[in-house]
Every structure is written in structure tokens, then in C-alpha cells.
Write a protein that holds these residues in place. Structure first.
Motif, PDB file in Angstrom:
ATOM      1  N   VAL A 174       0.857  -1.187   0.000  1.00 54.65           N
ATOM      2  CA  VAL A 174       0.000   0.000   0.000  1.00 54.65           C
ATOM      3  C   VAL A 174       0.891   1.234   0.000  1.00 54.65           C
ATOM      4  O   VAL A 174       1.592   1.511   0.970  1.00 54.65           O
ATOM      5  N   GLY A 175       0.889   1.985  -1.108  1.00 51.34           N
ATOM      6  CA  GLY A 175       1.699   3.183  -1.177  1.00 51.34           C
ATOM      7  C   GLY A 175       1.169   4.282  -0.279  1.00 51.34           C
ATOM      8  O   GLY A 175      -0.018   4.378   0.011  1.00 51.34           O
ATOM      9  N   GLY A 176       2.095   5.106   0.165  1.00 52.29           N
ATOM     10  CA  GLY A 176       1.720   6.253   0.976  1.00 52.29           C
ATOM     11  C   GLY A 176       1.510   5.939   2.435  1.00 52.29           C
ATOM     12  O   GLY A 176       1.599   6.812   3.274  1.00 52.29           O
ATOM     13  N   GLU A 236       8.202  11.093   2.842  1.00 52.06           N
ATOM     14  CA  GLU A 236       7.051  11.394   2.008  1.00 52.06           C
ATOM     15  C   GLU A 236       7.378  12.575   1.105  1.00 52.06           C
ATOM     16  O   GLU A 236       7.919  13.589   1.549  1.00 52.06           O
ATOM     17  N   ASP A 237       7.058  12.427  -0.182  1.00 55.38           N
ATOM     18  CA  ASP A 237       7.355  13.479  -1.145  1.00 55.38           C
ATOM     19  C   ASP A 237       6.184  13.584  -2.116  1.00 55.38           C
ATOM     20  O   ASP A 237       6.022  12.767  -3.015  1.00 55.38           O
ATOM     21  N   ALA A 238       5.341  14.604  -1.900  1.00 59.01           N
ATOM     22  CA  ALA A 238       4.177  14.866  -2.766  1.00 59.01           C
ATOM     23  C   ALA A 238       3.306  13.626  -2.919  1.00 59.01           C
ATOM     24  O   ALA A 238       2.934  13.232  -4.029  1.00 59.01           O
ATOM     25  N   GLY A 239       2.970  13.005  -1.814  1.00 59.80           N
ATOM     26  CA  GLY A 239       2.099  11.847  -1.855  1.00 59.80           C
ATOM     27  C   GLY A 239       2.781  10.560  -2.245  1.00 59.80           C
ATOM     28  O   GLY A 239       2.118   9.552  -2.476  1.00 59.80           O
ATOM     29  N   THR A 240       4.113  10.571  -2.349  1.00 55.72           N
ATOM     30  CA  THR A 240       4.872   9.390  -2.720  1.00 55.72           C
ATOM     31  C   THR A 240       5.824   9.012  -1.591  1.00 55.72           C
ATOM     32  O   THR A 240       6.454   9.878  -0.987  1.00 55.72           O
ATOM     33  N   THR A 241       5.905   7.731  -1.314  1.00 55.90           N
ATOM     34  CA  THR A 241       6.875   7.246  -0.338  1.00 55.90           C
ATOM     35  C   THR A 241       8.184   6.968  -1.054  1.00 55.90           C
ATOM     36  O   THR A 241       8.244   6.112  -1.946  1.00 55.90           O
ATOM     37  N   ALA A 242       9.226   7.718  -0.716  1.00 59.40           N
ATOM     38  CA  ALA A 242      10.551   7.538  -1.315  1.00 59.40           C
ATOM     39  C   ALA A 242      11.394   6.671  -0.385  1.00 59.40           C
ATOM     40  O   ALA A 242      11.555   6.980   0.792  1.00 59.40           O
ATOM     41  N   GLY A 289      35.468  -8.641  -4.988  1.00 59.22           N
ATOM     42  CA  GLY A 289      34.856  -8.353  -3.692  1.00 59.22           C
ATOM     43  C   GLY A 289      33.366  -8.188  -3.805  1.00 59.22           C
ATOM     44  O   GLY A 289      32.634  -9.154  -4.011  1.00 59.22           O
ATOM     45  N   THR A 290      32.888  -6.961  -3.687  1.00 58.24           N
ATOM     46  CA  THR A 290      31.457  -6.692  -3.760  1.00 58.24           C
ATOM     47  C   THR A 290      31.184  -5.511  -4.675  1.00 58.24           C
ATOM     48  O   THR A 290      32.051  -4.664  -4.917  1.00 58.24           O
ATOM     49  N   THR A 291      29.973  -5.489  -5.190  1.00 57.15           N
ATOM     50  CA  THR A 291      29.493  -4.347  -5.979  1.00 57.15           C
ATOM     51  C   THR A 291      28.307  -3.751  -5.242  1.00 57.15           C
ATOM     52  O   THR A 291      27.377  -4.467  -4.875  1.00 57.15           O
ATOM     53  N   GLN A 292      28.329  -2.445  -5.063  1.00 58.84           N
ATOM     54  CA  GLN A 292      27.302  -1.776  -4.265  1.00 58.84           C
ATOM     55  C   GLN A 292      26.692  -0.626  -5.054  1.00 58.84           C
ATOM     56  O   GLN A 292      27.382   0.061  -5.803  1.00 58.84           O
ATOM     57  N   GLN A 293      25.377  -0.464  -4.889  1.00 54.11           N
ATOM     58  CA  GLN A 293      24.693   0.636  -5.554  1.00 54.11           C
ATOM     59  C   GLN A 293      23.565   1.156  -4.671  1.00 54.11           C
ATOM     60  O   GLN A 293      22.780   0.381  -4.126  1.00 54.11           O
ATOM     61  N   CYS A 294      23.498   2.458  -4.534  1.00 53.15           N
ATOM     62  CA  CYS A 294      22.406   3.100  -3.814  1.00 53.15           C
ATOM     63  C   CYS A 294      21.232   3.276  -4.773  1.00 53.15           C
ATOM     64  O   CYS A 294      21.414   3.731  -5.909  1.00 53.15           O
ATOM     65  N   TYR A 295      20.034   2.928  -4.304  1.00 51.57           N
ATOM     66  CA  TYR A 295      18.825   3.023  -5.135  1.00 51.57           C
ATOM     67  C   TYR A 295      17.755   3.824  -4.415  1.00 51.57           C
ATOM     68  O   TYR A 295      17.681   3.823  -3.186  1.00 51.57           O
ATOM     69  N   ARG A 296      16.910   4.447  -5.215  1.00 48.30           N
ATOM     70  CA  ARG A 296      15.716   5.109  -4.694  1.00 48.30           C
ATOM     71  C   ARG A 296      14.490   4.494  -5.353  1.00 48.30           C
ATOM     72  O   ARG A 296      14.391   4.421  -6.581  1.00 48.30           O
ATOM     73  N   PHE A 297      13.560   4.030  -4.516  1.00 54.21           N
ATOM     74  CA  PHE A 297      12.276   3.502  -4.976  1.00 54.21           C
ATOM     75  C   PHE A 297      11.191   4.508  -4.600  1.00 54.21           C
ATOM     76  O   PHE A 297      11.138   4.965  -3.454  1.00 54.21           O
ATOM     77  N   ASP A 298      10.358   4.856  -5.565  1.00 52.11           N
ATOM     78  CA  ASP A 298       9.235   5.767  -5.316  1.00 52.11           C
ATOM     79  C   ASP A 298       7.929   4.991  -5.425  1.00 52.11           C
ATOM     80  O   ASP A 298       7.608   4.421  -6.473  1.00 52.11           O
ATOM     81  N   VAL A 299       7.174   4.961  -4.321  1.00 52.37           N
ATOM     82  CA  VAL A 299       5.904   4.240  -4.263  1.00 52.37           C
ATOM     83  C   VAL A 299       4.785   5.266  -4.130  1.00 52.37           C
ATOM     84  O   VAL A 299       4.636   5.900  -3.082  1.00 52.37           O
ATOM     85  N   PRO A 300       3.989   5.487  -5.179  1.00 50.77           N
ATOM     86  CA  PRO A 300       2.928   6.495  -5.102  1.00 50.77           C
ATOM     87  C   PRO A 300       1.773   6.026  -4.227  1.00 50.77           C
ATOM     88  O   PRO A 300       1.649   4.846  -3.907  1.00 50.77           O
ATOM     89  N   ASP A 336      -3.422   6.426  -7.637  1.00 51.62           N
ATOM     90  CA  ASP A 336      -2.854   7.636  -8.226  1.00 51.62           C
ATOM     91  C   ASP A 336      -3.115   7.598  -9.733  1.00 51.62           C
ATOM     92  O   ASP A 336      -2.512   6.822 -10.464  1.00 51.62           O
ATOM     93  N   SER A 337      -4.043   8.424 -10.187  1.00 49.38           N
ATOM     94  CA  SER A 337      -4.440   8.405 -11.600  1.00 49.38           C
ATOM     95  C   SER A 337      -3.465   9.134 -12.501  1.00 49.38           C
ATOM     96  O   SER A 337      -3.611   9.123 -13.719  1.00 49.38           O
ATOM     97  N   THR A 338      -2.463   9.790 -11.933  1.00 49.92           N
ATOM     98  CA  THR A 338      -1.521  10.554 -12.761  1.00 49.92           C
ATOM     99  C   THR A 338      -0.474   9.654 -13.399  1.00 49.92           C
ATOM    100  O   THR A 338       0.270  10.099 -14.260  1.00 49.92           O
TER     101      THR A 338
END
Length: 268
Positions: free
Chosen positions: A176-178, A205-211, A226-237, A241-243
Motif C-alpha cells: 500500500v503506497g503512501g 514522504e514526497d508529494a504523496g509518494t513514499t521515497a 569483492g562486492t558491488t554496491q549501488q544506492c537506489y531510490r524507490f518511489d511508491v505512489p 494515483d491516476s496521474t
């Protein structure tokens, strides 16, 4: 007896037998020659098709590097914007940089197919893949791209992270987003990450989106790096959300490592 040997019927029969024997002797040789030539011809054709396929994926990687370099220079991108620009053009799942953030490297796989010519009705499509290292250096004169073929093992960690990101998105689609709780988010990440460790760094929370900001780490079991690392951002509206169309309800993109390093982990 001598007259019978020269009898027309006997002569014709002897000739027919002789001709049949010759056919039986020459037919296998002709078939062998045909199959030998067909195999040789198919091999030559397939070698050329494989060379052309490799040249095609090399050109794809070169075009990706060139377009990215032009985008970086066109936007006068700084180190913070560089990750987003590189990802928009290449869709590379991992974008690495050094301490100075003036050089970025990503490993991508480019693939194409060609139709293999068979001796018999065999043959069919053959996949050709190559791993490429795309490097972008920031100098006083601008961004300079470079591309080269590298060992396929270098692309494996990025592939595992890409698979994990796809699985995480599927899990978050069912949440469930938000109104996500930290426990729900943790379950979403735990349920889909295979061979990749994750470190949930922050949510807001960013404009109705969970970041959601998370560090994903894959073991480089084949390349020995060794290891490979990456920072990610997931946006869940938020729900309903009809937009956004349904396929874009949850988005994910790599972001600079600084966003994970400076983020405070959410309280459980």
C-alpha cells in the motif's frame, strides 16, 4: 557358352549391373562431398554472421557511450547529476565512481541474435552477448566517454542487482503506497532479493509518494573484485494515483552513493 556370353540380352544385363555398381560406388562419395561442402559453406557463413553480430553489439555500446557523453556535456552535468544522466541513457543498473566523483564506470550487457545456417534443416537463432565497460571522465574540457569489451564476469553483479530491483518493484506493487510501515517495506525487500544484500537507509514522504533509499550489495563471486554496491531510490505512489499508468506505479533508479551514506536508517 561363348555365343551366350555375346548374346544381346546377356550383354545388356551385364552393362546394367556394371552401371548399377558404379552408381552404388559413386553415390556415397558424392553425398560425402556434398555434406563436406555444405558443412564448410555453413561454417563460413556462420562465422561471418557471428562477426557481424559482435560488430552490432559493439556499435550499440559505442552509441550508448557517445549519447551519454553528449548528454552529460549538453546539460553541463555535475557529479550529482551524472548518475541520473548515465542511467537515463544506458539504463545501467550499477554506476560506480571513485572518491573524487570525476570518473564514472558502469558495466552493461548488450545482446543481439543471428540466424545460424545448418547443414540440414537444423540451425536457428543464436544469441550473441558481450559485457562492456563504459567509462566517463570529467576533465576541464568536459566529459569524455570510453567503451571497451571486458570479461562477462564483470557484468554478473550488475545483473544480480538488476534482477533484485525488478523483484523489489513487484513486491512493492502489492504493498500500500503512501502508508507503508517500515515492517511492510522490510518484508517487501526480504521477499524478492536473491544473492543481494540490502540496507534500508531512509524513507520520506514526497508529494504523496513514499521515497525509499536503500543500499544494494552483490557479491562478485566470479570476477574476484569483492562486492558491488549501488544506492537506489524507490518511489511508491499513493493508492489509486491516476496521474501514472499502472506499469509506473513503482519506479526505481540508481542514485549517488552519497544519498545512502548521509541517510539515517529508519526506525523499526
Amino acid at each position: 557358352m561363348t555365343r551366350d556370353a555375346h548374346h544381346p540380352v546377356v550383354t545388356r544385363t551385364t552393362r546394367r549391373v556394371t552401371t548399377g555398381c558404379l552408381l552404388l560406388l559413386t553415390l556415397p562419395a558424392a553425398l560425402l562431398a556434398y555434406f563436406w561442402y555444405s558443412a564448410w559453406h555453413s561454417g563460413q557463413v556462420n562465422k561471418k554472421r557471428e562477426r557481424d553480430a559482435v560488430a552490432q553489439v559493439v556499435q550499440q555500446a559505442h552509441d550508448d557511450a557517445d549519447r551519454t557523453g553528449k548528454s552529460l556535456n549538453g546539460r553541463h552535468a555535475d557529479e550529482t547529476e551524472a548518475v541520473d544522466v548515465i542511467w537515463q541513457v544506458t539504463r545501467a543498473p550499477v554506476i560506480q565512481h571513485g572518491l573524487s566523483a570525476t570518473q564514472f564506470t558502469t558495466y552493461i550487457t548488450r545482446t543481439t541474435t543471428y540466424n545460424e545456417l545448418g547443414v540440414l534443416p537444423a540451425g536457428g537463432p543464436v544469441e550473441v552477448s558481450r559485457c562492456f565497460a563504459l567509462t566517463y571522465r570529467h576533465t576541464p574540457s568536459g566529459w569524455t566517454p570510453e567503451d571497451r569489451i571486458v570479461d562477462k564476469a564483470l557484468c554478473e553483479p550488475a545483473k544480480r542487482i538488476a534482477d533484485a530491483v525488478s523483484g523489489i518493484r513487484i513486491s512493492l506493487e502489492g504493498a500500500v503506497g503512501g502508508g507503508l510501515t517500515n515492517q511492510e517495506m522490510q518484508r517487501a525487500f526480504d521477499s524478492r532479493v536473491w544473492h543481494v544484500r540490502h540496507d534500508l537507509r531512509a524513507t520520506h514522504e514526497d508529494a504523496g509518494t513514499t521515497a525509499i533509499t536503500v543500499n544494494l550489495t552483490a557479491e562478485d563471486t566470479n570476477s574476484g573484485r569483492g562486492t558491488t554496491q549501488q544506492c537506489y531510490r524507490f518511489d511508491v505512489p499513493t493508492p489509486h494515483d491516476s496521474t501514472r499508468p499502472p506499469e509506473e506505479h513503482v519506479t526505481a533508479r540508481p542514485v549517488p552513493e552519497l544519498q545512502c551514506a548521509q541517510a539515517e536508517p529508519p526506525r523499526t
